[in-house]
Design a protein around this motif. Sequence first.
Motif, PDB file in Angstrom:
ATOM      1  N   ARG A   1      -6.781   4.087   9.499  1.00  0.00           N
ATOM      2  CA  ARG A   1      -6.775   2.651   9.777  1.00  0.00           C
ATOM      3  C   ARG A   1      -5.358   2.116   9.919  1.00  0.00           C
ATOM      4  NH1 ARG A   1      -9.977  -2.055   8.671  1.00  0.00           N
ATOM      5  NH2 ARG A   1      -8.702  -3.834   8.011  1.00  0.00           N
ATOM      6  N   PHE A   2      -4.455   2.630   9.075  1.00  0.00           N
ATOM      7  CA  PHE A   2      -3.066   2.163   9.102  1.00  0.00           C
ATOM      8  C   PHE A   2      -2.145   3.134   9.851  1.00  0.00           C
ATOM      9  CE2 PHE A   2      -4.872  -0.273   5.630  1.00  0.00           C
ATOM     10  CZ  PHE A   2      -4.301  -1.517   5.801  1.00  0.00           C
ATOM     11  N   THR A   3      -2.737   4.060  10.587  1.00  0.00           N
ATOM     12  CA  THR A   3      -2.002   5.046  11.395  1.00  0.00           C
ATOM     13  C   THR A   3      -0.878   5.724  10.607  1.00  0.00           C
ATOM     14  OG1 THR A   3      -0.504   3.368  12.321  1.00  0.00           O
ATOM     15  CG2 THR A   3      -2.533   3.814  13.538  1.00  0.00           C
ATOM     16  N   VAL A   4      -1.223   6.143   9.397  1.00  0.00           N
ATOM     17  CA  VAL A   4      -0.272   6.879   8.562  1.00  0.00           C
ATOM     18  C   VAL A   4      -0.452   8.367   8.849  1.00  0.00           C
ATOM     19  CG1 VAL A   4       0.413   7.452   6.207  1.00  0.00           C
ATOM     20  CG2 VAL A   4      -0.278   5.113   6.780  1.00  0.00           C
ATOM     21  N   THR A   5       0.620   9.026   9.252  1.00  0.00           N
ATOM     22  CA  THR A   5       0.534  10.442   9.624  1.00  0.00           C
ATOM     23  C   THR A   5       1.354  11.328   8.693  1.00  0.00           C
ATOM     24  OG1 THR A   5       2.378  10.122  11.180  1.00  0.00           O
ATOM     25  CG2 THR A   5       0.134   9.887  12.049  1.00  0.00           C
ATOM     26  N   GLU A   6       2.052  10.757   7.758  1.00  0.00           N
ATOM     27  CA  GLU A   6       2.831  11.542   6.813  1.00  0.00           C
ATOM     28  C   GLU A   6       2.941  10.786   5.494  1.00  0.00           C
ATOM     29  OE1 GLU A   6       6.789  12.089   8.245  1.00  0.00           O
ATOM     30  OE2 GLU A   6       7.025  10.006   8.812  1.00  0.00           O
ATOM     31  N   GLN A   7       3.461  11.420   4.510  1.00  0.00           N
ATOM     32  CA  GLN A   7       3.632  10.833   3.191  1.00  0.00           C
ATOM     33  C   GLN A   7       5.080  11.107   2.755  1.00  0.00           C
ATOM     34  OE1 GLN A   7       1.856  13.722   3.831  1.00  0.00           O
ATOM     35  NE2 GLN A   7       3.604  14.854   3.005  1.00  0.00           N
ATOM     36  N   SER A   8       5.624  10.350   1.959  1.00  0.00           N
ATOM     37  CA  SER A   8       5.138   9.139   1.295  1.00  0.00           C
ATOM     38  C   SER A   8       5.476   7.930   2.160  1.00  0.00           C
ATOM     39  CB  SER A   8       5.813   9.060  -0.073  1.00  0.00           C
ATOM     40  OG  SER A   8       5.687   7.821  -0.666  1.00  0.00           O
ATOM     41  N   ILE A   9       4.500   7.062   2.380  1.00  0.00           N
ATOM     42  CA  ILE A   9       4.692   5.901   3.243  1.00  0.00           C
ATOM     43  C   ILE A   9       4.277   4.637   2.486  1.00  0.00           C
ATOM     44  CG2 ILE A   9       3.836   4.716   5.319  1.00  0.00           C
ATOM     45  CD1 ILE A   9       5.780   6.944   5.944  1.00  0.00           C
ATOM     46  N   PHE A  10       5.109   3.612   2.600  1.00  0.00           N
ATOM     47  CA  PHE A  10       4.776   2.293   2.050  1.00  0.00           C
ATOM     48  C   PHE A  10       4.474   1.337   3.202  1.00  0.00           C
ATOM     49  CE2 PHE A  10       7.366   4.133  -1.312  1.00  0.00           C
ATOM     50  CZ  PHE A  10       6.631   3.819  -2.446  1.00  0.00           C
ATOM     51  N   VAL A  11       3.325   0.671   3.102  1.00  0.00           N
ATOM     52  CA  VAL A  11       2.961  -0.381   4.058  1.00  0.00           C
ATOM     53  C   VAL A  11       3.010  -1.700   3.296  1.00  0.00           C
ATOM     54  CG1 VAL A  11       1.167  -1.319   5.563  1.00  0.00           C
ATOM     55  CG2 VAL A  11       1.507   1.172   5.398  1.00  0.00           C
ATOM     56  N   ILE A  12       3.928  -2.561   3.698  1.00  0.00           N
ATOM     57  CA  ILE A  12       4.105  -3.842   3.008  1.00  0.00           C
ATOM     58  C   ILE A  12       3.535  -4.952   3.887  1.00  0.00           C
ATOM     59  CG2 ILE A  12       5.750  -5.471   2.012  1.00  0.00           C
ATOM     60  CD1 ILE A  12       7.621  -3.170   1.476  1.00  0.00           C
TER      61      ILE A  12
ATOM     62  N   LEU B   1       0.862  -1.181   0.000  1.00  0.00           N
ATOM     63  CA  LEU B   1       0.000   0.000   0.000  1.00  0.00           C
ATOM     64  C   LEU B   1       0.898   1.231   0.000  1.00  0.00           C
ATOM     65  CD1 LEU B   1      -2.623  -1.045   2.734  1.00  0.00           C
ATOM     66  CD2 LEU B   1      -2.766  -1.366   0.249  1.00  0.00           C
ATOM     67  N   TRP B   2       0.651   2.106  -0.964  1.00  0.00           N
ATOM     68  CA  TRP B   2       1.457   3.320  -1.088  1.00  0.00           C
ATOM     69  C   TRP B   2       0.587   4.535  -0.757  1.00  0.00           C
ATOM     70  CZ3 TRP B   2       2.486   6.250  -6.181  1.00  0.00           C
ATOM     71  CH2 TRP B   2       3.374   7.314  -5.952  1.00  0.00           C
ATOM     72  N   PHE B   3       0.865   5.176   0.355  1.00  0.00           N
ATOM     73  CA  PHE B   3       0.114   6.351   0.791  1.00  0.00           C
ATOM     74  C   PHE B   3       0.826   7.604   0.267  1.00  0.00           C
ATOM     75  CE2 PHE B   3      -1.097   2.973   3.604  1.00  0.00           C
ATOM     76  CZ  PHE B   3      -2.428   3.206   3.901  1.00  0.00           C
ATOM     77  N   TRP B   4       0.129   8.331  -0.592  1.00  0.00           N
ATOM     78  CA  TRP B   4       0.735   9.499  -1.218  1.00  0.00           C
ATOM     79  C   TRP B   4      -0.241  10.668  -1.275  1.00  0.00           C
ATOM     80  CZ3 TRP B   4      -1.646  11.299  -5.669  1.00  0.00           C
ATOM     81  CH2 TRP B   4      -2.463  10.396  -6.371  1.00  0.00           C
ATOM     82  N   ALA B   5       0.317  11.852  -1.506  1.00  0.00           N
ATOM     83  CA  ALA B   5      -0.480  13.073  -1.670  1.00  0.00           C
ATOM     84  C   ALA B   5      -0.069  13.734  -2.978  1.00  0.00           C
ATOM     85  CB  ALA B   5      -0.248  14.026  -0.496  1.00  0.00           C
ATOM     86  N   PRO B   6      -0.980  14.396  -3.662  1.00  0.00           N
ATOM     87  CA  PRO B   6      -0.678  14.921  -4.993  1.00  0.00           C
ATOM     88  C   PRO B   6       0.318  16.079  -5.012  1.00  0.00           C
ATOM     89  CG  PRO B   6      -2.875  15.622  -4.294  1.00  0.00           C
ATOM     90  CD  PRO B   6      -2.400  14.627  -3.290  1.00  0.00           C
ATOM     91  N   TRP B   7       0.490  16.768  -3.910  1.00  0.00           N
ATOM     92  CA  TRP B   7       1.398  17.914  -3.861  1.00  0.00           C
ATOM     93  C   TRP B   7       2.764  17.548  -3.287  1.00  0.00           C
ATOM     94  CZ3 TRP B   7       2.577  17.871   1.190  1.00  0.00           C
ATOM     95  CH2 TRP B   7       1.600  17.394   2.082  1.00  0.00           C
ATOM     96  N   CYS B   8       2.943  16.268  -2.950  1.00  0.00           N
ATOM     97  CA  CYS B   8       4.147  15.802  -2.251  1.00  0.00           C
ATOM     98  C   CYS B   8       5.307  15.586  -3.230  1.00  0.00           C
ATOM     99  CB  CYS B   8       3.819  14.525  -1.501  1.00  0.00           C
ATOM    100  SG  CYS B   8       5.248  13.631  -0.867  1.00  0.00           S
ATOM    101  N   ALA B   9       6.413  16.317  -3.044  1.00  0.00           N
ATOM    102  CA  ALA B   9       7.565  16.190  -3.940  1.00  0.00           C
ATOM    103  C   ALA B   9       8.226  14.816  -3.798  1.00  0.00           C
ATOM    104  CB  ALA B   9       8.574  17.296  -3.642  1.00  0.00           C
ATOM    105  N   THR B  10       8.261  14.293  -2.578  1.00  0.00           N
ATOM    106  CA  THR B  10       8.843  12.960  -2.376  1.00  0.00           C
ATOM    107  C   THR B  10       8.007  11.901  -3.088  1.00  0.00           C
ATOM    108  OG1 THR B  10       9.695  13.631  -0.211  1.00  0.00           O
ATOM    109  CG2 THR B  10       9.546  11.265  -0.651  1.00  0.00           C
ATOM    110  N   CYS B  11       6.707  12.042  -3.015  1.00  0.00           N
ATOM    111  CA  CYS B  11       5.815  11.103  -3.716  1.00  0.00           C
ATOM    112  C   CYS B  11       6.069  11.148  -5.214  1.00  0.00           C
ATOM    113  CB  CYS B  11       4.355  11.451  -3.431  1.00  0.00           C
ATOM    114  SG  CYS B  11       3.913  11.446  -1.679  1.00  0.00           S
ATOM    115  N   ALA B  12       6.279  12.341  -5.742  1.00  0.00           N
ATOM    116  CA  ALA B  12       6.541  12.496  -7.171  1.00  0.00           C
ATOM    117  C   ALA B  12       7.847  11.804  -7.561  1.00  0.00           C
ATOM    118  CB  ALA B  12       6.584  13.978  -7.538  1.00  0.00           C
TER     119      ALA B  12
END
Length: 205
Positions: free
Chosen positions: A166-177, A99-110
């Motif tokens: 649900r997955f306690t993700v508080t920042e991006q970019s985060i990978f849940v494997i 699962l890849w948690f990302w945001a559209p404005w996130c430079a790291t995600c890009a």
Amino acid sequence: MRKPIGRTAAAYAPRTAVAGALVAALLATASCTGTVPPDATAAGTAPAPTSSPATPAAPTTGSPSAAPAPVPDILRFTGTTLTGSAFDATRLAGRPVVLWFWAPWCATCASQAWTVAEIAPRYRDTVPIVGVAGLGEQRDMKNFVSEFDLGDMPQIDDRKGTLWKRFTVTEQSIFVIIDRDGRIVHQGFLDGESLTARVAALAGA
């Protein structure tokens, strides 16, 4: 010199009588049992069978379908993709999942998006990668997916943050494997090289 004495018709009489008696006996037997003995059938035809055990059906050549994999609790969630399709995570059971948690404005995600777009189609059937977009507007999320060619993988629209919580993700970019048994084996940041190595290892496990 004495001539050999030839056999007369009388000499065959006893044997003919015996043969006739045997045929009569056979016919009598046939009339009782309802079957015709092989010797009494016409040449070139087979005797009609009376009753025979049923022939078992031939086994099918196809292998039986495998039992569905048990669904771990961690995959009991649903969502809606950015294209409006229903998403059911239970269908991923039995395989490792990213699962890849990302945001559209996130430079790291890009910066990670190019790697994700490259490996997601390759491991679609063995290690599915699912995007979970949040912290932004739907229009921006769709533009992000289009810009980085991410349309070949499911992208869940999580603007309400349901899955992030649900997955306690508080920042991006985060990978849940998640491994094939439903255990989280990694949750956090991964650069492109590390992500590729982990997914390849899971596919070969």
